[in-house]
Design a protein around this motif. Structure first.
Motif, PDB file in Angstrom:
ATOM      1  N   LEU A  73      -1.411   4.597   3.934  1.00  0.00           N
ATOM      2  CA  LEU A  73      -0.988   5.753   3.147  1.00  0.00           C
ATOM      3  C   LEU A  73      -0.563   6.943   4.005  1.00  0.00           C
ATOM      4  O   LEU A  73       0.233   7.772   3.560  1.00  0.00           O
ATOM      5  N   ALA A  74      -1.051   7.023   5.241  1.00  0.00           N
ATOM      6  CA  ALA A  74      -0.666   8.129   6.127  1.00  0.00           C
ATOM      7  C   ALA A  74       0.798   8.045   6.538  1.00  0.00           C
ATOM      8  O   ALA A  74       1.335   9.003   7.096  1.00  0.00           O
ATOM      9  N   ASP A  94      -5.905  12.162  -0.519  1.00  0.00           N
ATOM     10  CA  ASP A  94      -7.104  12.297   0.316  1.00  0.00           C
ATOM     11  C   ASP A  94      -7.189  11.120   1.279  1.00  0.00           C
ATOM     12  O   ASP A  94      -8.087  10.281   1.224  1.00  0.00           O
ATOM     13  N   VAL A  95      -6.205  11.061   2.177  1.00  0.00           N
ATOM     14  CA  VAL A  95      -6.062   9.924   3.075  1.00  0.00           C
ATOM     15  C   VAL A  95      -7.284   9.707   3.976  1.00  0.00           C
ATOM     16  O   VAL A  95      -7.518   8.587   4.428  1.00  0.00           O
ATOM     17  N   PRO A  99      -7.526   5.599   3.075  1.00  0.00           N
ATOM     18  CA  PRO A  99      -6.490   5.387   4.101  1.00  0.00           C
ATOM     19  C   PRO A  99      -5.460   4.314   3.752  1.00  0.00           C
ATOM     20  O   PRO A  99      -4.353   4.341   4.286  1.00  0.00           O
ATOM     21  N   THR A 100      -5.824   3.392   2.867  1.00  0.00           N
ATOM     22  CA  THR A 100      -4.900   2.295   2.574  1.00  0.00           C
ATOM     23  C   THR A 100      -4.803   2.021   1.080  1.00  0.00           C
ATOM     24  O   THR A 100      -5.668   2.409   0.296  1.00  0.00           O
ATOM     25  N   LEU A 121      -4.569  -4.069  -7.410  1.00  0.00           N
ATOM     26  CA  LEU A 121      -4.233  -3.009  -6.478  1.00  0.00           C
ATOM     27  C   LEU A 121      -5.478  -2.172  -6.246  1.00  0.00           C
ATOM     28  O   LEU A 121      -6.126  -1.744  -7.208  1.00  0.00           O
ATOM     29  N   THR A 122      -5.791  -1.956  -4.985  1.00  0.00           N
ATOM     30  CA  THR A 122      -6.947  -1.143  -4.613  1.00  0.00           C
ATOM     31  C   THR A 122      -6.476   0.081  -3.844  1.00  0.00           C
ATOM     32  O   THR A 122      -5.761  -0.032  -2.857  1.00  0.00           O
ATOM     33  N   ILE A 123      -6.870   1.252  -4.347  1.00  0.00           N
ATOM     34  CA  ILE A 123      -6.635   2.511  -3.655  1.00  0.00           C
ATOM     35  C   ILE A 123      -8.002   3.156  -3.507  1.00  0.00           C
ATOM     36  O   ILE A 123      -8.648   3.482  -4.511  1.00  0.00           O
ATOM     37  N   GLY A 124      -8.444   3.322  -2.271  1.00  0.00           N
ATOM     38  CA  GLY A 124      -9.802   3.819  -2.037  1.00  0.00           C
ATOM     39  C   GLY A 124     -10.814   2.822  -2.555  1.00  0.00           C
ATOM     40  O   GLY A 124     -10.782   1.651  -2.197  1.00  0.00           O
TER      41      GLY A 124
END
Length: 190
Positions: A73-74, A94-95, A99-100, A121-124
């Motif tokens: 995500l960065a 909020d990377v 982060p991914t 889909l996984t975010i955090g």
């Protein structure tokens, strides 16, 4: 030939793949992970992530296909460094905590030109089901030892609030549209 033979042949034709079984590697130079979201409800902000890794595992049948992808995500790029910094801050992505973004397929279905890939889909720490419409672009031999490449486009959408990304409702749209353009390289003979 009996009706059962014809039905069995038709069923096997719809699940046969024009791809060689094995683990196909992502061609990062010819692949993109893009998105768009509404801003103020009147326009769209488009961007992409440049840090993408993916893997395509092909079996003998469509039911055996598996895709996984990880996005750093960065590596966001919306064409505006200040906006990118704000998106990466604790206000939105909020990377530091997220982060991914990781996608893992759970199934592929379809025939002809209508294909769908279901996955998670996984975010955090949040995982949600996602369905992508997939367009298979075909397979081509790349000249001068480039191997065989397969191309795919996948499109879908997610709702920000379902992943805890609910900063500034009204300022930013709830729906984020996803567009993936991916090329994979056929496994080489071992």
């Amino acid at each position: 030939m009996t009706t059962d033979d014809i039905n069995a042949t038709a069923a096997s034709d719809t699940t046969a793949l024009p791809l060689r079984p094995g683990q196909w590697a992502l061609d990062p130079l010819h692949s993109n992970a893009n998105f768009q979201v509404r801003h103020l409800g009147i326009s769209k902000v488009r961007g992409r992530f440049t840090g993408v890794t993916a893997e395509l595992v092909v079996g003998e049948r469509v039911e055996d296909v598996r895709v996984s992808a990880t996005i750093d995500l960065a590596t966001i790029d919306t064409g505006n460094a200040d906006r990118d910094a704000h998106v990466l801050s604790p206000d939105l992505l909020d990377v530091a905590k997220r982060p991914t973004m990781v996608f893992r397929s759970t199934g592929v279905s379809g025939a002809g030109e209508d294909w769908t890939m279901a996955g998670e889909l996984t975010i955090g720490e949040v995982t949600r089901p996602v369905t992508l419409a997939v367009d298979f672009g075909g397979v081509v031999d790349v000249p001068m030892g480039g191997g065989r490449h397969a191309g795919f486009e996948a499109a879908g959408e997610i709702r920000r609030s379902e992943f805890g990304l609910d900063f500034a409702p009204g300022l930013l749209g709830e729906v984020v549209k996803i567009q993936l353009d991916m090329q994979f390289v056929e496994p080489s003979d071992a």
